[in-house]
Design a protein around this motif. Structure first.
Motif, PDB file in Angstrom:
ATOM      1  N   ALA A 157       0.817  -1.221   0.000  1.00 26.38           N
ATOM      2  CA  ALA A 157       0.000   0.000   0.000  1.00 26.38           C
ATOM      3  C   ALA A 157       0.850   1.271   0.000  1.00 26.38           C
ATOM      4  O   ALA A 157       0.544   2.225  -0.723  1.00 26.38           O
ATOM      5  CB  ALA A 157      -0.955   0.002   1.200  1.00 26.38           C
ATOM      6  N   GLY A 158       1.925   1.314   0.796  1.00 25.54           N
ATOM      7  CA  GLY A 158       2.757   2.506   0.859  1.00 25.54           C
ATOM      8  C   GLY A 158       3.399   2.822  -0.477  1.00 25.54           C
ATOM      9  O   GLY A 158       3.431   3.991  -0.913  1.00 25.54           O
ATOM     10  N   ALA A 159       3.915   1.817  -1.157  1.00 22.00           N
ATOM     11  CA  ALA A 159       4.535   2.029  -2.466  1.00 22.00           C
ATOM     12  C   ALA A 159       3.492   2.445  -3.497  1.00 22.00           C
ATOM     13  O   ALA A 159       3.760   3.288  -4.368  1.00 22.00           O
ATOM     14  CB  ALA A 159       5.260   0.763  -2.925  1.00 22.00           C
ATOM     15  N   LEU A 160       2.304   1.872  -3.419  1.00 21.15           N
ATOM     16  CA  LEU A 160       1.242   2.241  -4.355  1.00 21.15           C
ATOM     17  C   LEU A 160       0.793   3.680  -4.133  1.00 21.15           C
ATOM     18  O   LEU A 160       0.559   4.425  -5.097  1.00 21.15           O
ATOM     19  CB  LEU A 160       0.070   1.274  -4.201  1.00 21.15           C
ATOM     20  N   ASP A 161       0.684   4.094  -2.878  1.00 20.57           N
ATOM     21  CA  ASP A 161       0.338   5.490  -2.591  1.00 20.57           C
ATOM     22  C   ASP A 161       1.416   6.429  -3.131  1.00 20.57           C
ATOM     23  O   ASP A 161       1.105   7.501  -3.667  1.00 20.57           O
ATOM     24  CB  ASP A 161       0.188   5.691  -1.082  1.00 20.57           C
ATOM     25  N   LEU A 162       2.673   6.028  -2.983  1.00 20.61           N
ATOM     26  CA  LEU A 162       3.766   6.849  -3.480  1.00 20.61           C
ATOM     27  C   LEU A 162       3.715   6.941  -5.006  1.00 20.61           C
ATOM     28  O   LEU A 162       3.971   8.004  -5.589  1.00 20.61           O
ATOM     29  CB  LEU A 162       5.105   6.278  -3.012  1.00 20.61           C
ATOM     30  N   MET A 163       3.362   5.835  -5.662  1.00 24.18           N
ATOM     31  CA  MET A 163       3.244   5.873  -7.120  1.00 24.18           C
ATOM     32  C   MET A 163       2.096   6.783  -7.555  1.00 24.18           C
ATOM     33  O   MET A 163       2.214   7.520  -8.549  1.00 24.18           O
ATOM     34  CB  MET A 163       3.041   4.466  -7.676  1.00 24.18           C
ATOM     35  N   ALA A 164       0.996   6.752  -6.810  1.00 28.03           N
ATOM     36  CA  ALA A 164      -0.102   7.670  -7.131  1.00 28.03           C
ATOM     37  C   ALA A 164       0.374   9.117  -7.034  1.00 28.03           C
ATOM     38  O   ALA A 164       0.069   9.955  -7.893  1.00 28.03           O
ATOM     39  CB  ALA A 164      -1.280   7.422  -6.192  1.00 28.03           C
ATOM     40  N   ALA A 165       1.162   9.418  -5.998  1.00 30.89           N
ATOM     41  CA  ALA A 165       1.708  10.773  -5.841  1.00 30.89           C
ATOM     42  C   ALA A 165       2.680  11.099  -6.966  1.00 30.89           C
ATOM     43  O   ALA A 165       2.717  12.240  -7.465  1.00 30.89           O
ATOM     44  CB  ALA A 165       2.388  10.899  -4.483  1.00 30.89           C
ATOM     45  N   ASN A 166       3.475  10.120  -7.398  1.00 37.97           N
ATOM     46  CA  ASN A 166       4.392  10.338  -8.525  1.00 37.97           C
ATOM     47  C   ASN A 166       3.624  10.692  -9.793  1.00 37.97           C
ATOM     48  O   ASN A 166       4.009  11.601 -10.536  1.00 37.97           O
ATOM     49  CB  ASN A 166       5.239   9.083  -8.760  1.00 37.97           C
ATOM     50  N   TYR A 167       2.548   9.971 -10.070  1.00 31.81           N
ATOM     51  CA  TYR A 167       1.751  10.266 -11.257  1.00 31.81           C
ATOM     52  C   TYR A 167       1.146  11.663 -11.170  1.00 31.81           C
ATOM     53  O   TYR A 167       1.146  12.418 -12.155  1.00 31.81           O
ATOM     54  CB  TYR A 167       0.644   9.222 -11.435  1.00 31.81           C
ATOM     55  N   GLU A 168       0.626  11.991  -9.994  1.00 35.29           N
ATOM     56  CA  GLU A 168       0.035  13.324  -9.819  1.00 35.29           C
ATOM     57  C   GLU A 168       1.081  14.417 -10.023  1.00 35.29           C
ATOM     58  O   GLU A 168       0.783  15.479 -10.588  1.00 35.29           O
ATOM     59  CB  GLU A 168      -0.583  13.439  -8.426  1.00 35.29           C
ATOM     60  N   SER A 169       2.328  14.158  -9.587  1.00 38.52           N
ATOM     61  CA  SER A 169       3.383  15.165  -9.742  1.00 38.52           C
ATOM     62  C   SER A 169       3.717  15.418 -11.206  1.00 38.52           C
ATOM     63  O   SER A 169       4.301  16.454 -11.545  1.00 38.52           O
ATOM     64  CB  SER A 169       4.645  14.729  -8.985  1.00 38.52           C
ATOM     65  N   LEU A 170       3.369  14.466 -12.072  1.00 36.90           N
ATOM     66  CA  LEU A 170       3.597  14.625 -13.509  1.00 36.90           C
ATOM     67  C   LEU A 170       2.396  15.251 -14.208  1.00 36.90           C
ATOM     68  O   LEU A 170       2.374  15.346 -15.442  1.00 36.90           O
ATOM     69  CB  LEU A 170       3.911  13.269 -14.139  1.00 36.90           C
ATOM     70  N   GLY A 171       1.400  15.650 -13.421  1.00 34.94           N
ATOM     71  CA  GLY A 171       0.215  16.249 -14.002  1.00 34.94           C
ATOM     72  C   GLY A 171      -0.813  15.254 -14.475  1.00 34.94           C
ATOM     73  O   GLY A 171      -1.709  15.596 -15.254  1.00 34.94           O
ATOM     74  N   LEU A 172      -0.705  14.007 -14.013  1.00 36.17           N
ATOM     75  CA  LEU A 172      -1.622  12.944 -14.421  1.00 36.17           C
ATOM     76  C   LEU A 172      -2.542  12.581 -13.264  1.00 36.17           C
ATOM     77  O   LEU A 172      -2.166  12.699 -12.092  1.00 36.17           O
ATOM     78  CB  LEU A 172      -0.836  11.708 -14.869  1.00 36.17           C
ATOM     79  N   SER A 173      -3.725  12.123 -13.584  1.00 37.93           N
ATOM     80  CA  SER A 173      -4.662  11.673 -12.554  1.00 37.93           C
ATOM     81  C   SER A 173      -4.436  10.199 -12.270  1.00 37.93           C
ATOM     82  O   SER A 173      -4.460   9.373 -13.203  1.00 37.93           O
ATOM     83  CB  SER A 173      -6.109  11.895 -13.013  1.00 37.93           C
TER      84      SER A 173
END
Length: 430
Positions: A41-57
């Protein structure tokens, strides 16, 4: 697509160089996540944040065994999927001019083993001699960082892909592949897929991979006090006698006539591993029950279904042996039920991967018939989508002191950035 403009190419490569420090920080953050089975879960949450940082939903994609169970690529699950949804994102261009691409990678890692044997703790990333050490650094969090940074580099260069680009962060590549299967089926099909799995300690592109079947054998014996051990039935000894039979099977499957041409020259490509042993209650008691976990390789040209039947036969024959008389033997299949596959090395995406890597590194990607497996099989076997599976130099994956070469990671980032720009085409960033 026409060749990439030299000025755009230079801007993209310069952007990757400018982002190297941030890429290392991003990798360190992912390595700090203990993303072993059930803990992703922690890594998946971090990946969601990474995608958001690139301007992606970021989009959460559940793994639903009931919805997947009839798919030929499905593997029997080990644990519940609650709270472990895969994460994906899609870049959509203003005007589609090029071909679509999926960038996929798994966040899950295998257990660290004996943590006291590591020079530095497995989830505390350490950089020594140009390499980052930590569980998952090579397999395959560095590859994920490469595809994130490649996309970011285009943006920094004032560009973006002129076609749909998917990013997928999935679970259970190390034990079932069900996360990749669920995500593939939930997302639109793309024209090609890039999976930056690590090479075998050198620059390589996967040309083929074995399949894998996981099996679990539980032996129940008859417990007694050790003073009457001959009146009892030792479940551990019974389980070990079954495990030994698989060495003969391993030798048979590695005979020359059983090896596919894609694996010629590979030493011992079909491996049977006794991976786990559980059993016994007390040193002075004949043990009641023992359970062993087996990983059985499947050669290209064979199938997981035939291998499953072989395992059933071997265990049945063992259970009928007079030496196991009086025991109860139970066989289960959980985890991998994965078929082997070959990747199309002549596909445009593989050719472009080779050319891009050669341009940025001056070296070449060697063809690598892998004695392990990747999520690439799903796209190849069940979607007929070409896959380029290539990634950074990793050492000691699944072992002690796993590491990845940072210079190699940056080269893979450059390769993916150029590949993406040429495959998808580019337009001015939004």
């Amino acid at each position: 697509m026409p060749p990439l403009d030299p000025g755009a190419k230079r801007a993209i490569l310069d952007a990757v160089t400018a982002l190297e420090g941030g890429a290392i920080e991003r990798l360190a953050a992912l390595v700090r996540c203990d993303s072993t089975l059930g803990n992703e879960a922690g890594a998946l949450d971090l990946m969601a944040a990474n995608y958001e940082s690139l301007g992606l939903s970021a989009r959460r994609v559940p793994t639903d065994p009931e919805a997947l169970k009839d798919h030929p690529g499905f593997s029997p699950p080990l644990i519940s999927y609650a709270g472990r949804d895969n994460v994906a994102a899609i870049h959509t261009p203003r005007e589609t001019k090029g071909r679509s691409l999926a960038l996929q990678g798994h966040v899950d890692v295998v257990p660290e083993g004996a943590a006291d044997l590591w020079i530095t703790p497995p989830y505390e990333p350490s950089i020594r001699d140009g390499r980052m050490y930590g569980r998952g650094a090579g397999d395959m969090k560095a590859g994920i960082v490469s595809y994130l940074t490649a996309f970011q580099a285009l943006k920094l260069a004032g560009l973006q892909p002129a076609a749909s680009v998917q990013m997928q962060a999935v679970i259970e590549e190390e034990c079932s592949g069900n996360g990749a299967l669920a995500t593939m089926l939930a997302m639109p099909r793309t024209d090609a897929v890039v999976i930056p799995e690590p090479g075998p300690g050198l620059a390589a592109i996967y040309s083929a991979e074995v399949g894998v079947v996981w099996a679990w054998v539980t032996v129940t014996g008859r417990p007694t006090h050790v003073r009457d051990m001959h009146a009892g039935i030792n479940a551990i000894e019974g389980a070990m006698s079954i495990a030994r039979r698989f060495k003969d099977y391993e030798n048979e499957r590695n005979r020359a006539e059983n090896i596919h041409a894609a694996f010629r020259g590979v030493n011992h490509p079909v491996n049977v591993n006794l991976g786990t042993v559980e059993g016994g209650e007390w040193n002075s008691s004949v043990p009641t029950r023992a359970r062993i976990g087996l990983r059985v390789g499947v050669m290209l040209g064979y199938s997981a279904a035939r291998t499953k039947a072989d395992i059933e036969r071997i265990v049945s024959e063992a259970a009928a042996d007079p030496a196991l008389r009086g025991t109860q033997v139970k066989l289960e299949f959980k985890g991998f039920m994965a078929d082997p596959c070959a990747f199309d090395m002549e596909s445009e995406i593989c050719q472009l991967a080779r050319r891009s890597y050669a341009e940025v590194s001056g070296g070449e990607l060697r063809e690598y018939p892998a004695t392990g497996l990747t999520d690439g099989r799903f796209f190849t076997l069940y979607q007929d989508t070409p896959v380029a599976c290539f990634g950074p130099d990793a050492q000691e994956i699944h072992g002690i002191d796993e590491s990845v070469g940072l210079a190699s990671m940056h080269n893979i980032t450059r390769s993916i950035a150029l590949l993406m720009a040429e495959w998808c085409g580019v337009e001015k960033a939004a």
